[in-house]
Design an enzyme around this catalytic site. Structure first.
Site, PDB file in Angstrom:
ATOM      1  N   ASN A   2       0.820  -1.198   0.000  1.00 60.78           N
ATOM      2  CA  ASN A   2       0.000   0.000   0.000  1.00 60.78           C
ATOM      3  C   ASN A   2       0.859   1.256   0.000  1.00 60.78           C
ATOM      4  OD1 ASN A   2      -1.885   1.985   0.399  1.00 60.78           O
ATOM      5  ND2 ASN A   2      -3.082   0.836   1.877  1.00 60.78           N
ATOM      6  N   ASP A   3       1.517   1.522   1.111  1.00 61.75           N
ATOM      7  CA  ASP A   3       2.258   2.771   1.230  1.00 61.75           C
ATOM      8  C   ASP A   3       3.373   2.900   0.198  1.00 61.75           C
ATOM      9  OD1 ASP A   3       0.655   3.500   3.381  1.00 61.75           O
ATOM     10  OD2 ASP A   3       1.924   2.390   4.783  1.00 61.75           O
TER      11      ASP A   3
END
Lengths: 455, 105
Positions: free
Chosen positions: A381-382
């Site tokens: 995600n990040d």
């Protein structure tokens, strides 16, 4: 004579430590390096047993037997995904041992030995911080401890108090056993307050720093006994650990000061929360995904911690094989901090027999994205959040990311719309190129393998 | 203050070792690829278990009737051993993953 033999053994052990660490910094010789360092350690331990007038040998052997048994058990039984927590745990044990030695030694300290006393206090304080800090770091990685905001100034006051009490104890000219326990207690609390507010994503850097601290306590203990092997070994770990901390922080494009003194998420000004205006993420099903994948020329898999948690590293390798039979080129784009620690993802994928040459590092894979048909983001995600490039208000702004939105299509495999470890929203999911494939990574990948094979 | 300066002068040999070791530590890992950050951290963590030497010495010189010191020393040896054994074993497990590399090339 026996003392000289011990000294020579210690000297050889120190050389083995240095050579061991040196070899460990190259992939081809790393295993040998670990074995050499271990040999040095065994030599140092055997030499210590030769010390004349050693009492309680049976007790020592019992303690070592228990330590060896449980150490082997934990180290062998832990899953690869939980490795970082375990390293943190072991590190805390070393710090605790140093603090305990300090406690016992204080009983034998003459009140006028201020120099030695100061070294002892340093062992006590740093060892305690390393112990409690490591346990909190472990809890955070495990997910049992959430971020708590603690006033940084308050934390520093604790440290200052611990040092002030130590100075008082040394100056007072009489034994102060109670106050020594107070020092340990305050240092333990400082360790908690120090690690608590730091975001989980920064834990690797913190563990590396705590590791350096444990090295420093080993060195101060070495000073206490005028023991060269502890002194050298400890400082070696201290300085190497500190440098490693800086290197890791650099890999995430964060400064160490930034990590330690500002916290991630929560207070961030960027878009936080579930709804992102009227944007809707578009879903895709297994069948359509498999068509997209099978007819691609090049597919890049971007694995994240979610893949590791779902134990899907074998499934992703199966999909890779199935796609390659269809003539699709499959590569893996590895962010330096994918997983929970730098290099963690490489280890996990290597475990499931993914060929080494297919693991492409960030800078090289970023050049390939414009010529990539499909990017499959699995449980990451990040590290693919475009906010890091174009949203200065985002807490991860400036972190180098995998620029997956430069590829033609992006499929994101995810359990749900929850935000990543840094706790921030990801605009990638609302990008027109992006399709979301919801579900458990392992189930989804196994499903995709079947679909691709039936194609 | 006087005592501290005296301590430094008596132990100056140790301080030389201290300072030189800092540079050795930095020099030795100055070029390490990202993939090895985690194993290297784990390996140096195992090395910090060298404090086991101090634990053995402290328990070894405790008189058998000082139960508090015996208890603390016993715990120190146990925890330091855990650090050493666990540290090296875990590092080896991580590094095992790398050994397939030359075979595939």
């Amino acid at each position: 004579m026996i003392l000289q033999i011990i000294d020579i053994c210690y000297l050889v052990a120190v050389v083995l430590f240095i050579v061991g660490i040196k070899l460990m910094s190259h992939p081809d010789s790393a295993r040998r390096g670990n074995a050499i360092a271990l040999a040095g350690m065994l030599l140092a331990i055997v030499a210590t047993f030769l010390t004349p007038g050693l009492n309680n040998i049976i007790l020592i052997l019992i303690a070592m037997a228990i330590g060896t048994g449980s150490g082997l058990y934990y180290a062998k039984s832990v899953k690869m995904t939980a490795m970082p927590q375990l390293v943190s745990f072991f590190n805390g044990m070393g710090g605790a041992a140093a603090a305990l030695i300090g406690l016992v030694e204080y009983g034998d300290l003459a009140v006028d030995e201020i120099g030695k006393g100061a070294v002892l206090m340093a062992s006590l304080i740093i060892g305690s911080i390393s112990f409690s800090g490591s346990l909190i770091a472990m809890g955070k990685l495990e997910g049992v401890i959430k971020d708590i905001q603690i006033n940084k100034i308050l934390a520093f006051v604790l440290l200052a108090v611990a040092i002030a009490v130590s100075v008082y104890v040394l100056q007072s000219g009489e034994p102060q056993p109670t106050l020594v326990y107070v020092i340990v207690l305050i240092s333990l609390i400082y360790g908690l307050a120090f690690v608590y507010p730091i975001g989980g994503a920064d834990m690797p850097v913190v563990i590396s720093l705590l590791n350096a601290l444990t090295g420093v306590t080993a060195a101060t203990t070495g000073l206490l006994y005028d023991n060269k092997v502890m002194l050298m070994g400890g400082i070696l770990v201290g300085s190497a650990g500190l440098l490693l901390t800086l290197l890791m922080a650099k890999a995430m494009n964060r400064s160490v000061a930034n990590i330690l003194f500002t916290s991630f998420g929560g207070s961030a000004g960027g878009p936080v929360g579930g709804d992102n205006g009227d944007q809707v993420a578009k879903e895709i099903n297994l069948y359509d995904s498999s068509i997209l994948l099978s007819y691609a020329k090049r597919v890049v898999v971007v694995p994240g911690y979610g893949l590791a948690v779902a134990q899907a590293q074998h499934a992703v390798h199966d999909l890779e094989k199935a796609l390659e039979e269809k003539g699709v080129e499959v590569l893996y784009g590895i962010h330096p901090v994918a997983g929970r620690m730098p290099g963690h993802m490489n280890v996990l994928l290597a475990e499931s027999d993914v060929s080494y040459e297919k693991l492409i590092e960030m800078d090289d894979i970023n050049e390939k994205f414009p010529n990539t048909d499909v990017v499959m983001v699995i449980g990451a995600n990040d590290v693919v959040n475009p906010a890091a490039n174009d949203d200065p208000s985002s807490p991860i702004y400036g972190m180098p990311i995998l620029e997956v939105n430069r590829a033609t299509n992006v499929i994101v495999i995810k359990r749900g719309m929850a935000s990543g470890y840094a706790g921030i929203e990801n605009a990638l999911f609302f990008d027109p190129k992006t399709r979301m494939l919801f579900g458990d990574a392992k189930k989804v990948l196994t499903g995709l393998v079947t679909e691709v094979k039936n194609m | 203050m006087e005592q501290i300066i005296q301590y430094i002068s008596v132990n100056q040999e140790a301080l030389y070792v201290f300072i030189l070791a800092v540079f050795v530590g930095i020099e030795v890992i100055s070029k390490v690829p990202t993939v090895l950050h985690t194993p290297l951290m784990s390996g140096s963590n195992a090395l910090s278990g060298v404090v086991i030497v101090g634990s053995i010495l402290v328990l070894g010189k405790t008189s058998p009737d000082n139960y508090l010191a015996l208890g603390l020393g016993f715990l120190a040896v146990l925890l330091a051993t855990l650090n050493v054994v666990g540290g090296f074993t875990v590092t080896n497990r991580m590094l095992e993953m790398f050994k397939k590399k030359p075979a595939k090339k």
